[in-house]
Design an enzyme around this catalytic site. Structure first.
Site, short mmCIF file in Angstrom:
data_model
loop_
_atom_site.label_atom_id
_atom_site.label_comp_id
_atom_site.label_asym_id
_atom_site.label_seq_id
_atom_site.Cartn_x
_atom_site.Cartn_y
_atom_site.Cartn_z
N GLU A 280 -64.59 94.30 -25.98
CA GLU A 280 -64.43 92.89 -26.33
C GLU A 280 -63.31 92.26 -25.50
O GLU A 280 -63.41 91.11 -25.06
CB GLU A 280 -64.11 92.78 -27.83
CG GLU A 280 -64.54 91.48 -28.46
CD GLU A 280 -64.54 91.58 -29.98
OE1 GLU A 280 -65.62 91.47 -30.57
OE2 GLU A 280 -63.47 91.80 -30.59
N GLU A 283 -64.59 91.62 -22.10
CA GLU A 283 -65.54 90.51 -22.16
C GLU A 283 -64.80 89.17 -22.20
O GLU A 283 -65.16 88.23 -21.48
CB GLU A 283 -66.44 90.65 -23.41
CG GLU A 283 -67.53 89.60 -23.48
CD GLU A 283 -68.33 89.62 -24.78
OE1 GLU A 283 -68.11 90.52 -25.62
OE2 GLU A 283 -69.19 88.74 -24.94
N CYS A 307 -67.69 91.66 -35.27
CA CYS A 307 -67.68 92.93 -36.01
C CYS A 307 -68.32 92.83 -37.39
O CYS A 307 -68.67 93.83 -37.99
CB CYS A 307 -66.26 93.42 -36.27
SG CYS A 307 -65.18 93.31 -34.91
N SER A 327 -69.11 87.14 -29.26
CA SER A 327 -69.03 88.31 -28.38
C SER A 327 -70.35 89.06 -28.45
O SER A 327 -70.97 89.15 -29.51
CB SER A 327 -67.89 89.22 -28.85
OG SER A 327 -68.03 90.49 -28.27
N LYS A 366 -73.54 95.64 -44.19
CA LYS A 366 -73.74 96.73 -43.22
C LYS A 366 -75.08 97.44 -43.46
O LYS A 366 -75.65 98.01 -42.54
CB LYS A 366 -72.60 97.74 -43.30
CG LYS A 366 -71.28 97.20 -42.79
CD LYS A 366 -71.22 97.23 -41.27
CE LYS A 366 -69.93 96.64 -40.75
NZ LYS A 366 -69.97 96.37 -39.31
N GLU A 369 -77.33 95.27 -41.61
CA GLU A 369 -77.10 95.37 -40.16
C GLU A 369 -77.78 96.62 -39.58
O GLU A 369 -78.38 96.56 -38.50
CB GLU A 369 -75.59 95.44 -39.89
CG GLU A 369 -75.25 95.51 -38.41
CD GLU A 369 -73.75 95.68 -38.17
OE1 GLU A 369 -73.20 94.96 -37.34
OE2 GLU A 369 -73.14 96.55 -38.81
N GLU A 374 -82.37 94.96 -33.57
CA GLU A 374 -81.53 95.09 -32.36
C GLU A 374 -80.80 96.43 -32.32
O GLU A 374 -80.25 96.80 -31.27
CB GLU A 374 -80.46 93.98 -32.33
CG GLU A 374 -80.97 92.56 -32.26
CD GLU A 374 -81.17 91.95 -33.65
OE1 GLU A 374 -81.16 92.69 -34.66
OE2 GLU A 374 -81.36 90.72 -33.72
N CYS A 523 -62.15 93.24 -44.24
CA CYS A 523 -62.94 94.35 -44.81
C CYS A 523 -62.28 94.96 -46.05
O CYS A 523 -62.98 95.48 -46.92
CB CYS A 523 -63.15 95.44 -43.77
SG CYS A 523 -63.94 94.82 -42.29
#
Ligand code: FES
Length: 590
Positions: A280, A283, A307, A327, A366, A369, A374, A523
Site C-alpha cells: 500500500e 502504491e 483493509c 487502494s 470477513k 469477503e 475476486e 477492528c
C-alpha cells in the site's frame, strides 16, 4: 455545565444537568436493569425494564430516558417499581420461544439473565406470536426474528453509528417487526455485513453464521493440512471469552490453544498486515509520483485504505464514484489466504488443494469477503473459513481446553513473523501510523527515532482525525516529494466515513491518504468481538495493542525479515507481477 443534586434510594448524588436517572444511579452503586438502552446510541425507552419511582410523578418513569432534576427523590426498589419491571420482563418472555438450551446466546442472554435476577420461573401469559422463517440469506449473519424483543438496539447502531440504515421497525403496535426497509431478506438489502447489530443484540435474534462445525470437520480430516491466521485485534479481546478484563493480551495462550485444537500451522495475519504496508505504501508513492511528476490529471487521489470489508461494501453501495480512490491492495486476511496456497504450499511441499485456510477475525464482514469472487488468486478459494473472536472462544470451550492455564507459545514461521506496526492495525489510526513509519523511512532513507514512532493526532476515538507530514532531505528516487506536505485523515465507524467521503467528493480536505475502518474504534470494536463493547472497552483494548507494539524488538513493517524473504524468494518487488496477481484486486459498484 450546571450540576444537579438529587436523592436515589436515600443516597445524595450530584451530577451534571442532563444526566439520566440511570447514569446518576450508577454513580451511587445502584444498578437499574435495562434492555433497550445501550451505551453510545440513543435509547428508545421502549422496553420499560428500567422503571423507577420519582416522588411527585403520576407514573413510573423509564430511568434510561428521564433526566435528573434539582431535589428529585428517586426510589428504584419499591414494590410498584419491582412489580412493573417484572411485568415488563414477563411480557417479553411471553412472546419469546422458550428454547434457551438450544439458543446460541444460552448463558449469555440479557433477557435470560434478567429473568433469573428477578426470580421468574414461569410466565403467566400465553405465547401468541406467529413463527417466521429465519433469515440465513447472507454469508455473515443470521436473523431470527422469532427471538427479537423489539429493543431496537440494532436499528440504532445501524442508523446512528454506521449511517447505513439497513434495519428499521416495520408495521405498528402488536404487528411491529424489525426488518429491512424493503421487507426483503438481509441478503437482498443494502447491508455492509459489519455485524454491529449482532454485537449489540441482547438476545439470540441476530448472530454470526457459525463456521465452527466446518472447522472441526477440516481438523478431523487427515488428508487436510489446516493452517490458521489470527487478526491483530483478536489477541486483545479473546481473553474476555474466558473472564479476563478487557485489554488483557492473550497472544501466547491463543497460539497454544490453536495448536492443541489440531491446527497444523499457527500463523498470523500480522505477517500480511506488514506486507500490506509495503504494497500500500508503494502504491501511494507511485500515485503521488504520477500526480506530481507526470502531472497525470487522471490519477485518483486521495487514496483510501482497503483493509476493512464492511468499508469496501459501503463504498460499493454508497460511493461507487470514489472506487478508483480505493487502494487496490486486498485485505491482510485475503493476502494471507492467497500466499498460504501458493508461497507457503510450495515452501512446505503441500498440494494447495489439500490446504485449508482458517481465519480468526473480529469482523463478520470477513465471512462475506472470503467468498467474494475476486478472492481466488491462488486458483482456489483463498480463505476457506472465517471464525469470529466469539466463535474461537466457543471452539476452545468445545475442545475442552483450560485456556487460562495454557503456557504462552509463539506462532510458526515464516507466516507468523511480524512487527509492532502490524499489531496496531487492530485499532483506528493504526494502519495510518504503520504506513507513515515505513513511508517516512523509505522516502528519507533515515531511521525514525523510537520516540517518533507514534503519530498522536491519528490516535484515539475521535470520529475523524487529521495529520500532516512534510518531507525533507529525500533520497534521489523520491526527491519529487522534497518539501511536499502530505495530508492524511482517519475515520472509523461508517457515519464518519460518510463525512470524509462527502469532503472528498466535493473536492475539500486536500487529503493524500485516508484510513477508514468500518467499525467504531477499528477492528478492536468489530462486530465479531466479545459483546458489550463500550468506549471504555475499546480504550482498554487499544491501550493493550499499543503496549504490545511498544514491547516489540521490530516496530516497522519494512524491517520484518520474513517480509524481506518473501520478496526475495517469491514476490519480486512491491507492486510487481506476482503481487498484482495475488495481492491486489478491484471492486465494483453494487
Ligand atoms: Fe429503559 Fe428500555 S432500558 S426503557
Amino acid at each position: 455545565m450546571p450540576s444537579v443534586t438529587l436523592t436515589i434510594d436515600r443516597q445524595t448524588v450530584t451530577v451534571p444537568a442532563g444526566t439520566t436517572i440511570l447514569d446518576a444511579a450508577k454513580k451511587v452503586g445502584v444498578v437499574i436493569p435495562t434492555l433497550c438502552q445501550f451505551p453510545g446510541v440513543s435509547s428508545p425507552g421502549s422496553c420499560r425494564v428500567c422503571l423507577v419511582e420519582v416522588q411527585g410523578a403520576r407514573t413510573l418513569q423509564p430511568s434510561c430516558v428521564s433526566t435528573v432534576a434539582e431535589g428529585m427523590v428517586v426510589r428504584t426498589n419499591t414494590k410498584s417499581a419491582r412489580d412493573s419491571r417484572r411485568l415488563s420482563v414477563e411480557l417479553l418472555l411471553a412472546n419469546h420461544p422458550w428454547d434457551c438450551n438450544a439458543c446460541v446466546r444460552n448463558g449469555e442472554c440479557e433477557l435470560q439473565a434478567l429473568a433469573q435476577d428477578m426470580g421468574i420461573t414461569e410466565v403467566r401469559f400465553p405465547y401468541t406470536k406467529e413463527k417466521v422463517p429465519v433469515d440465513t440469506s447472507t454469508p455473515a449473519l443470521i436473523r431470527d426474528m422469532n427471538k427479537c424483543i423489539l429493543c431496537r438496539r440494532c436499528v440504532a447502531v445501524c442508523q446512528e453509528v454506521q449511517g447505513v440504515g439497513s434495519l428499521a421497525p416495520r408495521a405498528r403496535g402488536f404487528d411491529t417487526v424489525i426488518g429491512t426497509g424493503s421487507g426483503d431478506e438481509l441478503g437482498e438489502a443494502v447491508c455492509v455485513q459489519c455485524g454491529q447489530c449482532s454485537a449489540v443484540c441482547p438476545v439470540g435474534a441476530i448472530y454470526e453464521k457459525d463456521a465452527i462445525e466446518a472447522v472441526w470437520a477440516a481438523l478431523d480430516d487427515p488428508t487436510k493440512h489446516v493452517v490458521v491466521q489470527t487478526a491483530p485485534a483478536i489477541r486483545a479481546a479473546l481473553g474476555e471469552c474466558f473472564g479476563c478484563k478487557p485489554g488483557t493480551v492473550v497472544t501466547g495462550k491463543m497460539v497454544a490453544a490453536l495448536r492443541r485444537l489440531g491446527f497444523d500451522k499457527v500463523f498470523d495475519t500480522n505477517f500480511t498486515a506488514d506486507l500490506t504496508i509495503i504494497e500500500e505504501g508503494y502504491e501511494l508513492l507511485r500515485r503521488l509520483k504520477k500526480a506530481l511528476v507526470d502531472k497525470d490529471a487522471g490519477v485518483s487521489l486521495p487514496m483510501f485504505t482497503s483493509c476493512s470489508p464492511g468499508w469496501i461494501n459501503y463504498m460499493e453501495y454508497f460511493y461507487p464514484k470514489l472506487l478508483p480512490n480505493l487502494s487496490t491492495c486486498k485485505s491482510p486476511q485475503q493476502m494471507f489466504g492467497a500466499l498460504a496456497k501458493t508461497y507457503y504450499a510450495k515452501k512446505a511441499g503441500v498440494d494447495p488443494k489439500d490446504i485449508v485456510v482458517v481465519s480468526v477475525m473480529p469482523c463478520t464482514a470477513k465471512k462475506y469477503e472470503c467468498v467474494r469472487p475476486e478472492m481466488n488468486g491462488s486458483g482456489f478459494q483463498d480463505v476457506d473459513y472465517v471464525l469470529t473472536t466469539r466463535e474461537l472462544g466457543q471452539l476452545i470451550k468445545e475442545g475442552g481446553i483450560d485456556f487460562l492455564s495454557l503456557p504462552d507459545e509463539e506462532q510458526d514461521i515464516p507466516m507468523g513473523m511480524s512487527t509492532g506496526a502490524a499489531d496496531i492495525f487492530a485499532n483506528t489510526g493504526g494502519v495510518m501510523e504503520a504506513a507513515l513509519r515505513t513511508v517516512y523511512e523509505v522516502v528519507t532513507g533515515r531511521e525514525l527515532p523510537t520516540d517518533g514512532l507514534h503519530v498522536v493526532p491519528v490516535q484515539g476515538l475521535e470520529g475523524l482525525k487529521e495529520a500532516s507530514l512534510t518531507f525533507s532531505e529525500c533520497v534521489p528516487e523520491w526527491s519529487f516529494l522534497e518539501g511536499v506536505t502530505a495530508k492524511v485523515a482517519v475515520a472509523h465507524g461508517l457515519s464518519n466515513a460518510h463525512k470524509v467521503c462527502e469532503r472528498v467528493a466535493s473536492g475539500e480536505g486536500g487529503y493524500h491518504f485516508i484510513e477508514v475502518m468500518c467499525c467504531p474504534g477499528g477492528c478492536i470494536g468489530g462486530g465479531g468481538q466479545p459483546r458489550s463493547t463500550t468506549d471504555e472497552v475499546r480504550k482498554a483494548r487499544i491501550a493493550a495493542i499499543y503496549h504490545e507494539d511498544e514491547g516489540r524488538p521490530l516496530r516497522k513493517s519494512h524491517t520484518n525479515p520474513a517480509v524481506t524473504e518473501i520478496y526475495e524468494e517469491f514476490l519480486g518487488e512491491p507492486g510487481g507481477h506476482t503481487s498484482h496477481k495475488l495481492l491486489h484486486t478491484h471492486y465494483h459498484s453494487k
